[in-house]
Write an enzyme that holds these catalytic residues in place. Sequence first.
Site, PDB file in Angstrom:
ATOM      1  N   ALA A  71       0.834  -1.209   0.000  1.00  0.00           N
ATOM      2  CA  ALA A  71       0.000   0.000   0.000  1.00  0.00           C
ATOM      3  C   ALA A  71       0.865   1.255   0.000  1.00  0.00           C
ATOM      4  CB  ALA A  71      -0.913  -0.005   1.232  1.00  0.00           C
ATOM      5  N   ASP A 110       6.208  -8.413  11.566  1.00  0.00           N
ATOM      6  CA  ASP A 110       6.999  -7.571  10.660  1.00  0.00           C
ATOM      7  C   ASP A 110       7.498  -6.336  11.416  1.00  0.00           C
ATOM      8  OD1 ASP A 110       8.258  -6.927   8.293  1.00  0.00           O
ATOM      9  OD2 ASP A 110       6.499  -5.970   7.394  1.00  0.00           O
TER      10      ASP A 110
END
Length: 500
Positions: free
Chosen positions: A188, A313
């Site tokens: 994104a 992450d």
Amino acid sequence: MQGRTAVGDFLHAYKHPPARASILKPRQLCKFCDVRATTCAVCHNPAHKLYGLVLEDYNNSKCEMKERKGMGSQFFICSCSGEECNEHIFFNSYVNSQVVSVILVSLVPLLVMAVLVITSFYCYRVYRQRQASSRRKRGPPLDFSDGRAIMIDDEGSDSSSTHANNLNHNTELLPIELDMQVGKGRFAEVYKAKLKQGSSVSGEQGFETVAIKIFQYDEYASWKNEKEIFSDADLRHDNVLHFLTAEERKVQRQYWLITAYLPRGNLQEYLIHHIISWHDLWMLGGSLARGVAHLHSDHTTCGRYKVPIAHRDIKSSNILVKSDLTCCLCDFGLALRLDNTLSVDELANSGQVGTARYMAPEVLESRINLENIESFKQADVYSMALVLWEMISRCNAIGEVKEYEPPFGNLREHPCVESMKDSVLRDRGRPEIPDRWINHTGIQMVCASIEECWDHDPEARLTAQCVAERFYDMEYLDKLSDRSDSEEKITEEIFVVDEK
């Protein structure tokens, strides 16, 4: 015959009459037993008793059956003196009392239930109307004309969590005007944007600043996962990015996540452009540990049960810096809810995810223990240790500060999994901790925690909660550091005065 009362077999035939009023014509009912042959036993003289009863209504023109008590069972009798008055028999105004009782017993509970249902519905309607009235007084969810900021637009304040998660069920798209792109990831792009707040008193249009994370249509899965993680009200925490709502923008064929906008940007950018003090390190490191500990915890700060979450992450570019110099976790596109109901197969399908540079050894080797959800938390702790190392590398408490370098800076900009395997698995390499770093007591304590957090054995690593507690225990060092800074400033001032 006039003046005579006809009684006979019909008396016995109607000892148990029907339960409702009716007009009946019984068979074999004699009319005038002295004129025609019938089954009647006698034509009775009303002057005499019949079955021990006095016939009081023999002057009636109609044969109206009436119940007489005390006969051992239900007993009905009529007498009349009219011309062929016993041609028809009437049970006028008679209702069986037993039938009435049955009806009452059956209907009363139904009536009570109906009253309760109607009363409950009425009370519910009144309650909802009062709630709606209260909401209207506070202002509708999409109308921010009350001037209460839900996002920040300057360095001096952060987003308020007042409206966080209140807009998750909007049916209308928010009035948003994109400003400029401020970030880009694998899935994104992130934009700074203006959320229209409605007209102000002066007639000018008001805005609040928000961040918009835009996913294209083919990245639906990532958007959906992050939206579901954010939508959990238990995720809310000072060190987790405040979330407003998610939208499907069909016209643009895009999916949006609308969150707080933090102008200081992500931690990596901040460290590139700033050298931090020990106090800054203590603030940033402690808040990062608290944020990760909140994700991993199975209960909220108030003790309510919550589902633990593994970020999967964690890296400096997925951590934002707030205006008070505390950390704020973001980017939950790869996050995993560690629900106890998940099977090993479901966990295995999650795949090898994350950024190679920050992957724990067991993740690089694809040997994470899927039967123990703690394994996912341990991988997060390893990644967090690398971020803490980045902070120290830019802290002036270590002495000479070099240009920013990410962990394993000797590797190329975006190392692949195989390159990281060679460094982390084969060589058991970790970022360097120079001896000069441990000359500062606080830095020495943080480095000790880092080495325990990136241990090759996942079971030997500290928990995020333990790291957070260690930072809390270092508060006295931070106060000592502030005092030392003040003493240095005072000494310098005295020295300047003496020179003059």
